[in-house]
Design a protein around this motif. Sequence first.
Motif, mmCIF file in Angstrom:
data_model
loop_
_atom_site.group_PDB
_atom_site.id
_atom_site.type_symbol
_atom_site.label_atom_id
_atom_site.label_comp_id
_atom_site.label_asym_id
_atom_site.label_seq_id
_atom_site.Cartn_x
_atom_site.Cartn_y
_atom_site.Cartn_z
ATOM 1 N N PHE A 27 0.932 -1.156 0.189
ATOM 2 C CA PHE A 27 0.033 0.051 0.072
ATOM 3 C C PHE A 27 0.926 1.309 -0.212
ATOM 4 N N TYR A 28 0.333 2.293 -0.344
ATOM 5 C CA TYR A 28 1.172 3.524 -0.272
ATOM 6 C C TYR A 28 0.063 4.746 -0.113
ATOM 7 N N ILE A 29 0.681 5.879 0.252
ATOM 8 C CA ILE A 29 -0.089 7.007 0.523
ATOM 9 C C ILE A 29 0.300 8.016 -0.580
ATOM 10 N N ASP A 30 -0.803 8.389 -1.248
ATOM 11 C CA ASP A 30 -0.510 9.351 -2.529
ATOM 12 C C ASP A 30 -0.371 10.745 -2.216
ATOM 13 N N GLU A 31 0.060 11.520 -3.079
ATOM 14 C CA GLU A 31 0.083 13.054 -2.752
ATOM 15 C C GLU A 31 -0.974 13.701 -2.202
ATOM 16 N N PHE A 32 -2.202 13.276 -2.445
ATOM 17 C CA PHE A 32 -3.232 13.827 -1.640
ATOM 18 C C PHE A 32 -3.705 13.067 -0.568
ATOM 19 N N ASN A 33 -2.898 12.425 -0.080
ATOM 20 C CA ASN A 33 -2.951 11.731 1.277
ATOM 21 C C ASN A 33 -4.298 10.646 1.256
ATOM 22 N N PHE A 34 -4.252 10.092 0.261
ATOM 23 C CA PHE A 34 -5.323 8.846 -0.015
ATOM 24 C C PHE A 34 -4.629 7.757 -0.026
ATOM 25 N N TYR A 35 -5.207 6.601 0.665
ATOM 26 C CA TYR A 35 -4.673 5.202 0.664
ATOM 27 C C TYR A 35 -4.847 4.715 -0.723
ATOM 28 N N GLN A 36 -3.777 4.062 -0.999
ATOM 29 C CA GLN A 36 -3.800 2.911 -2.553
ATOM 30 C C GLN A 36 -3.245 1.745 -2.382
ATOM 31 N N HIS A 37 -3.490 0.888 -3.112
ATOM 32 C CA HIS A 37 -2.968 -0.634 -3.095
ATOM 33 C C HIS A 37 -1.539 -0.367 -3.896
ATOM 34 N N GLY A 38 -0.774 -1.191 -3.516
ATOM 35 C CA GLY A 38 0.619 -1.205 -4.035
ATOM 36 C C GLY A 38 0.622 -2.316 -4.843
ATOM 37 N N SER A 39 1.723 -2.458 -5.643
ATOM 38 C CA SER A 39 1.834 -3.440 -6.893
ATOM 39 C C SER A 39 1.928 -4.990 -6.330
ATOM 40 N N TYR A 40 2.354 -5.241 -5.007
ATOM 41 C CA TYR A 40 2.171 -6.422 -4.475
ATOM 42 C C TYR A 40 1.034 -6.722 -3.505
ATOM 43 N N TYR A 41 0.010 -6.132 -3.612
ATOM 44 C CA TYR A 41 -1.155 -6.170 -2.998
ATOM 45 C C TYR A 41 -1.740 -7.626 -2.759
ATOM 46 N N PHE A 42 -1.541 -8.306 -3.969
ATOM 47 C CA PHE A 42 -2.002 -9.499 -4.104
ATOM 48 C C PHE A 42 -1.467 -10.534 -3.085
ATOM 49 N N VAL A 43 -0.149 -10.022 -2.773
ATOM 50 C CA VAL A 43 0.456 -10.980 -1.901
ATOM 51 C C VAL A 43 -0.114 -10.947 -0.490
ATOM 52 N N TYR A 44 -0.732 -9.783 0.073
ATOM 53 C CA TYR A 44 -1.306 -9.795 1.153
ATOM 54 C C TYR A 44 -2.772 -10.499 0.998
ATOM 55 N N MET A 45 -3.636 -10.344 -0.153
ATOM 56 C CA MET A 45 -4.800 -11.047 -0.395
ATOM 57 C C MET A 45 -4.448 -12.653 0.015
ATOM 58 N N ALA A 46 -3.197 -12.971 -0.598
ATOM 59 C CA ALA A 46 -2.967 -14.449 -0.553
ATOM 60 C C ALA A 46 -2.902 -14.798 1.032
ATOM 61 N N VAL A 47 -2.198 -14.099 1.690
ATOM 62 C CA VAL A 47 -1.974 -14.076 3.200
ATOM 63 C C VAL A 47 -3.284 -14.267 3.705
ATOM 64 N N TYR A 48 -4.266 -13.513 3.416
ATOM 65 C CA TYR A 48 -5.441 -13.134 4.021
ATOM 66 C C TYR A 48 -6.387 -14.578 3.738
ATOM 67 N N LEU A 49 -6.127 -15.100 2.442
ATOM 68 C CA LEU A 49 -6.878 -16.401 2.248
ATOM 69 C C LEU A 49 -6.089 -17.616 2.914
ATOM 70 N N LEU A 50 -5.250 -17.554 2.919
ATOM 71 C CA LEU A 50 -4.290 -18.588 3.990
ATOM 72 C C LEU A 50 -4.854 -18.787 5.464
ATOM 73 N N VAL A 51 -5.240 -17.398 5.860
ATOM 74 C CA VAL A 51 -5.792 -17.628 7.329
ATOM 75 C C VAL A 51 -7.133 -17.991 7.284
ATOM 76 N N ILE A 52 -7.579 -17.472 6.347
ATOM 77 C CA ILE A 52 -9.329 -18.065 6.363
ATOM 78 C C ILE A 52 -9.183 -19.572 6.253
ATOM 79 N N LEU A 53 -8.536 -20.127 5.269
ATOM 80 C CA LEU A 53 -8.171 -21.614 4.987
ATOM 81 C C LEU A 53 -7.966 -22.192 6.551
#
Length: 249
Positions: A110-136
Amino acid sequence: MSCLSLCVLTILVKQNNCLSVSVKRRFYITYLFIIIAALSEWLGIFLNGAPYYTRGIHASVKALDYIFTPLTGFSFALQVFDYRRIPWIIYVLIVNTVLQIVSVFTGWFFYIDEFNFYQHGSYYFVYMAVYLLVILYLFISFFEYSKQFRKHNRMSLFAVIFLTCFGIFMQEFIKDIRTSALSLTFGSILLYIHYTEFMQQRMDDSLSSQKKLILTDAVTGLYSRYSYNEDLELYRKMDRLPDDLTVFS
């Protein structure tokens, strides 16, 4: 409301004398993790578009959100599963924690852009994989835990897990829906009810077995001296003895 509900639930757990100290501790940890995750998410939304000087706080809050949200899944299973050795999901969560801290400076997840808004980063899918592993892992843990229940108890347990996971998936896959903390709170309340009812059933079964041992001779299966005394006390309280009462020795 989620945080307040969990605080009330903490009081109920504390006052429940049927729960051991270690079980209570596991409940407390779960409620604390859910509260931290919920507050971090709320602060992250609140800080979107805030003055630029809050950018560092915003990034730190999102890191906490990404660290503690998967932790709540593990702690949810911890409520009812007493682990004797370190489960594999712990290593996944440790790696996720390190990567989220690094992401504050690199913007990988994730990153905070120049307007101070939160955005997903390039490797956000890795976090989603962690999330799915936790649910599993959550499903696997509760499947193992459910084996000690009767069929109807097992169905109600899976219903609680379905409700919790459904709320989490709604947030992850439907835009602008915030149901994760709420569903985890509902799940925790229902799981506490389920767990205490199960413990009460076990206590009742144990008391029934103990009473049978006291009132019955183990060798012959006949009623014991204690049972004889109980019957005498019963007859002593009667105004008139039954006509068919027979005593022999």
